[in-house]
Every structure is written in structure tokens, then in C-alpha cells.
Design an enzyme around this catalytic site. Structure first.
Site, mmCIF file in Angstrom:
data_model
loop_
_atom_site.group_PDB
_atom_site.id
_atom_site.type_symbol
_atom_site.label_atom_id
_atom_site.label_comp_id
_atom_site.label_asym_id
_atom_site.label_seq_id
_atom_site.Cartn_x
_atom_site.Cartn_y
_atom_site.Cartn_z
ATOM 1 N N LYS A 44 0.934 -1.372 -0.050
ATOM 2 C CA LYS A 44 -0.160 -0.183 -0.110
ATOM 3 C C LYS A 44 0.936 1.175 0.103
ATOM 4 O O LYS A 44 2.051 1.208 0.319
ATOM 5 C CB LYS A 44 -0.963 0.071 1.394
ATOM 6 C CG LYS A 44 -0.396 0.058 2.514
ATOM 7 C CD LYS A 44 0.017 1.478 2.934
ATOM 8 C CE LYS A 44 0.675 1.411 4.471
ATOM 9 N NZ LYS A 44 1.450 2.762 4.883
ATOM 10 N N ASP A 87 -2.296 -1.540 9.950
ATOM 11 C CA ASP A 87 -2.534 -1.455 8.628
ATOM 12 C C ASP A 87 -3.174 -2.850 7.973
ATOM 13 O O ASP A 87 -3.493 -2.701 7.023
ATOM 14 C CB ASP A 87 -1.165 -1.399 7.866
ATOM 15 C CG ASP A 87 -0.613 0.135 8.032
ATOM 16 O OD1 ASP A 87 -1.348 1.028 8.216
ATOM 17 O OD2 ASP A 87 0.841 0.488 7.812
HETATM 18 O O1 C5P Z 1 -0.092 -1.316 14.868
HETATM 19 P P1 C5P Z 1 1.382 -1.498 14.465
HETATM 20 O O2 C5P Z 1 2.043 -2.588 15.190
HETATM 21 O O3 C5P Z 1 1.825 -1.504 13.082
HETATM 22 O O4 C5P Z 1 2.058 -0.146 14.930
HETATM 23 C C1 C5P Z 1 3.196 0.061 15.085
HETATM 24 C C2 C5P Z 1 3.664 1.229 16.017
HETATM 25 O O5 C5P Z 1 3.325 2.534 15.744
HETATM 26 C C3 C5P Z 1 2.574 1.261 17.249
HETATM 27 O O6 C5P Z 1 3.471 0.534 18.279
HETATM 28 C C4 C5P Z 1 2.724 2.609 17.758
HETATM 29 O O7 C5P Z 1 3.877 2.984 18.350
HETATM 30 C C5 C5P Z 1 2.640 3.274 16.417
HETATM 31 N N1 C5P Z 1 1.213 3.589 15.746
HETATM 32 C C6 C5P Z 1 0.578 4.484 16.464
HETATM 33 N N2 C5P Z 1 -0.771 5.032 15.892
HETATM 34 C C7 C5P Z 1 -1.273 4.076 14.823
HETATM 35 C C8 C5P Z 1 -0.610 3.102 14.091
HETATM 36 C C9 C5P Z 1 0.778 2.824 14.869
HETATM 37 O O8 C5P Z 1 0.873 5.354 17.350
HETATM 38 N N3 C5P Z 1 -2.383 4.340 14.419
#
Ligand code: C5P
Length: 288
Positions: A11, A138
Site C-alpha cells: 500500500k 495497517d
Molecule cells: O499497529 P502497528 O504494530 O503496526 O503499530 C506500530 C507502532 O506504530 C505502534 O506500536 C505505535 O507506536 C505506532 N502507531 C500509532 N498509531 C497508529 C499506528 C501505529 O501510534 N495508528
């Protein structure tokens, strides 16, 4: 033994705004995301009679329960309360890691789609996307794909009109950015310019590629570019050779350019490929 094959598409973020920090530590975002044809290939073998395994044809990716594809399989089987009697996930990676291209999320989404189809769709596509949010922010978008507005932490999706026909050049520089650290940095930064999502939605609906390209925007881009001026170099090459718009995707470090045709994209690729071996030509994908 049953073998399932599923493409895992990357993406890009046409727009990305961070609205604020939430009590759970995540951030509320608003983004228009677009699936592109750059993809990994995911092969699932069910009923292997052996312990679960993940194999990656390229080095540097987790091959245990840390892999998002494994996590996705785990939440799927827990939810539908089935046991595959052994599972092997084999991933042929093309999407660069730590690029803002959602590579790991794409693999996880591919696993969810393939398993759901194999078991005759016990979950609706929206339930599958919701399950994906347990794996990563994502993943819900990657389950549904196409062109969509994404809000909340990434779990609320609204389909938009398809991206007009175009060609993307995607460039992954050598450096990588930590997503959590970038969110922290943004918390301490005054955001000067935010993307206009309403205008982007209208431009997509009208199918006006030039306006879509004018309206791309990512609040992370200036923060990363300030520390890595080579992003400006990449963008200026794209711009000089016919790009309609260019910016970093997600939390980076990959940059994409929207090109009017394959011929223009090929020229940009040629200009960049000596300094940047990870340069790709890609197209919008409307259905995953
Ligand atoms: O959800 P994911 O593991 O991909 O997110 C990685 C990191 O990115 C999270 O631990 C967080 O610190 C940050 N994040 C965030 N807000 C989001 C997506 C990700 O703060 N909407």
C-alpha cells in the site's frame, strides 16, 4: 496436504494525517490508502502434520511467531475454532521492509483472505478486516484493498472511488525509520500543513489524476525529510522527469512518485537505479 496461493499487495498513503494521541498509546489517523501492484507471494500449506513454520525466500525477515503472517493465521484459527493440523507459510518477499509500504501487513492480510476463502468464508470481509486489526494497524486496509479512507487506529475503512490510471515509481532508500519513534517525534512537532481529505475524495471521484497528485500529503514527510535530505534528492529527480506528485509513504522511508505513463516511469527508474537498487515500477490495484 492443501496448498493455497495468495498475492500480498503493498500500500501507499496518498494522504496521511495524525489527529492525536489516544489513551491506549496509539494515534488516531486519517489517511487515503491505495493498493499497488508491488507484491509478495504467500503460499500456505495446510495439513502438513508438522509444527507450524514460516519460511521466507529472502533473508532478514522473522520466521517464527513474530512474523505477522503467523500471527494472522493464529487469530484466524482461534476465531473460527479450527485446527489446520500443521501449517507452513512460505513468503516470497519483494516489498521492502521498514518502508511504509505495509509489507508485513500485506502478508498477514493475504493469510487471512486465503484461509477465509479455503474454509468457505466463515467471516465477512469486514469481520476479516476487524480481525486484522488484532495483528497490526495497517492490516484491515490490506485485507480490503483498493482505494479507501482509513480512520481510527487504522481499523475504520470507507471505500472511495478508484485511483485514476497511472504508474507509480517507488524508491526505498538505504535508511529506515522506526515507526513508534516517528510518532513520538510528531507529538512534539507543530504540524504546518495537513492534507485535505475532502478535496482528495472529490478528485478521486472526478477521476482527475493531476488533482489527485496535487492533493497528496503526509504529515510524516517533512519530519523525516528534515533529517534525511536525500529524500529531497529523490523527489527532485522524479519531479524533473515528469512526476505529477511525489512524497514519502506512511512512516517511510520509501518515496513514491505518480507518473503519467510507463515511459515516464521508466526514465525516472533509470535515473535512480544506480544510487537506489530498490526502485520499483508499480500500478494502482483496485481489487485484491
Ligand atoms: O499497529 P502497528 O504494530 O503496526 O503499530 C506500530 C507502532 O506504530 C505502534 O506500536 C505505535 O507506536 C505506532 N502507531 C500509532 N498509531 C497508529 C499506528 C501505529 O501510534 N495508528
Amino acid at each position: 496436504m492443501n496448498t493455497l496461493l495468495e498475492p500480498a499487495f503493498a500500500k501507499i498513503n496518498l494522504t496521511l494525517d495524525v489527529l492525536g494521541k489516544r489513551p491506549d498509546g496509539y494515534h488516531d489517523i486519517k489517511s487515503v490508502m491505495q493498493t499497488i501492484s508491488l507484491r509478495d507471494d504467500v503460499t500456505l500449506e495446510l495439513d502438513t502434520g508438522k509444527p507450524w513454520s514460516v519460511m521466507c525466500q529472502q533473508e532478514g525477515f522473522p520466521t517464527d511467531e513474530e512474523n505477522l503472517a503467523w500471527k494472522a493465521a493464529k487469530v484466524f484459527f482461534d476465531t473460527v475454532q479450527k485446527d489446520p493440523n500443521g501449517l507452513n507459510i512460505c513468503i516470497n518477499k519483494r516489498i521492502p521492509a521498514q518502508a511504509g509500504l505495509g509489507g508485513g501487513s500485506a502478508d498477514a492480510a493475504a493469510v487471512l483472505r486465503a484461509l477465509n476463502r479455503h474454509y468457505n468464508s466463515p467471516l465477512s470481509i469486514l469481520a476479516l478486516a476487524e480481525l486484522g486489526s488484532l495483528v497490526g494497524s495497517d492490516v484491515p486496509f490490506c485485507v480490503v484493498g483498493g482505494t479507501a479512507e482509513v480512520t481510527g487506529r487504522g481499523e475504520r475503512l470507507r471505500k472511495l472511488a478508484d485511483m485514476p490510471e497511472c504508474v507509480f515509481v517507488v524508491v526505498k532508500p538505504d535508511f529506515s525509520v522506526s515507526t513508534p519513534e516517528l510518532y513520538q517525534k510528531l507529538d512534539k512537532t507543530a504540524i504546518a500543513r495537513r492534507p485535505d481529505h475532502g478535496a482528495m475524495e472529490s478528485a478521486l471521484l472526478a477521476g482527475e489524476l493531476g488533482r489527485v497528485a496535487d492533493l497528496i500529503g503526509n504529515v510524516f514527510d517533512p519530519v523525516v525529510t528534515a533529517e534525511h535530505l536525500e529524500l529531497n534528492y529523490i523527489k527532485s529527480i522524479c519531479n524533473s522527469y515528469g512526476s505529477l506528485g511525489q512524497q514519502m509513504t506512511g512512516s517511510g522511508s520509501a518515496v513514491y512518485a505518480i507518473m503519467p505513463s510507463f515511459e515516464y516511469a521508466a526514465v525516472v527508474c533509470n535515473m535512480l537505479k544506480d544510487n537506489y537498487p530498490q526502485v520499483f515500477i508499480s500500478m494502482p490495484v483496485s481489487n485484491v
